[in-house]
Design an enzyme around this catalytic site. Structure first.
Site, PDB file in Angstrom:
ATOM      1  N   LYS A   1      35.978  42.373  88.301  1.00 21.44           N
ATOM      2  CA  LYS A   1      36.204  41.696  87.029  1.00 21.44           C
ATOM      3  C   LYS A   1      35.755  40.236  87.108  1.00 21.44           C
ATOM      4  CE  LYS A   1      40.061  39.899  85.539  1.00 21.44           C
ATOM      5  NZ  LYS A   1      41.442  39.648  85.077  1.00 21.44           N
TER       6      LYS A   1
ATOM      7  N   ASP B   1      39.690  43.429  81.361  1.00 18.04           N
ATOM      8  CA  ASP B   1      41.040  43.024  81.744  1.00 18.04           C
ATOM      9  C   ASP B   1      42.041  43.881  80.973  1.00 18.04           C
ATOM     10  OD1 ASP B   1      40.917  42.075  79.164  1.00 18.04           O
ATOM     11  OD2 ASP B   1      41.526  40.027  79.654  1.00 18.04           O
TER      12      ASP B   1
END
Length: 214
Positions: free
Chosen positions: A124, A142
């Site tokens: 991420k 997320d």
């Protein structure tokens, strides 16, 4: 979890996102690629606002990996001790700073594999840096994007990786660069977890979510 929406509905949704916010921005403050890496790494299990509050003074004195190494782990802790898991994060930031200096000549690498090799940098974080700094259409999924993707049917998947692939596979190419920012902002301010603000949502008529709020 909604069913995966069709191409034309997704295109209509992102057209509205773009009309409302043509150039969405990430909310983590940074001045260069290095400070972006640090800010995103610090943001794990913390809010962007909390990270920004801690890093404003930090980045004034340590905006390069060399300066971060000169500050040292204890000096760094003094700046970030209001952030959760600050001791481990400080260790990671010092380690990644050393690697960037020793292996990449002080420059943040621009490949996902190289970024993910840095301590404290997961997929991420790497995708955020690739998207925001290197302008690659990488999708950083997320909790907000995972929720919005599944709730709306924009990107359906049981795992973060599956939602990332669903965005890449189903969102039209013209929207890929800003897709994750639009979805994050939508999840953060409108399509919130406990009681989504459906009355204020400008894609409400296109969203199949059955438990809409008034």
């Amino acid at each position: 979890m909604a069913r995966q929406l069709d191409y034309h509905t997704i295109q209509a949704i992102f057209t509205r996102f773009r009309e409302a916010e043509p150039e969405p921005k990430g909310e983590l403050e940074h001045v260069n690629a290095f400070t972006l890496v640090v800010a995103v790494a610090l943001s794990a299990q913390a809010t962007d606002a909390g990270v920004n509050k801690a890093t404003r003074a930090l980045f004034r004195i340590a905006d390069t990996p060399e300066k971060m190494l000169a500050l040292g782990e204890e000096g760094l802790i003094e700046h970030i001790k209001t952030i959760g898991l600050f001791r481990q994060k400080a260790k990671n930031v010092i380690k990644l700073s050393r690697i960037i200096v020793e292996e990449y000549g002080g420059e943040v690498p621009s490949s996902r594999a190289a970024l993910q090799s840095l301590p404290g940098v997961g997929r991420k974080t790497a995708n955020v840096v690739l998207n925001m700094w290197f302008k690659q259409p990488a999708q950083a999924v997320d909790t907000h994007i995972f929720r919005v993707g599944n709730r709306t049917g924009i990107a359906v998947g049981k795992t973060v990786e599956a939602v990332e692939r669903a965005i890449e596979d189903n969102v039209p190419a013209e929207f890929q660069q800003h897709a994750h920012h639009w979805l994050i902002l939508h999840g953060r301010y409108i399509c919130v977890a406990r009681k989504p603000k459906c009355g204020a949502c400008h894609i409400r008529d296109l969203c199949p979510y059955e438990e809409k709020t008034l």
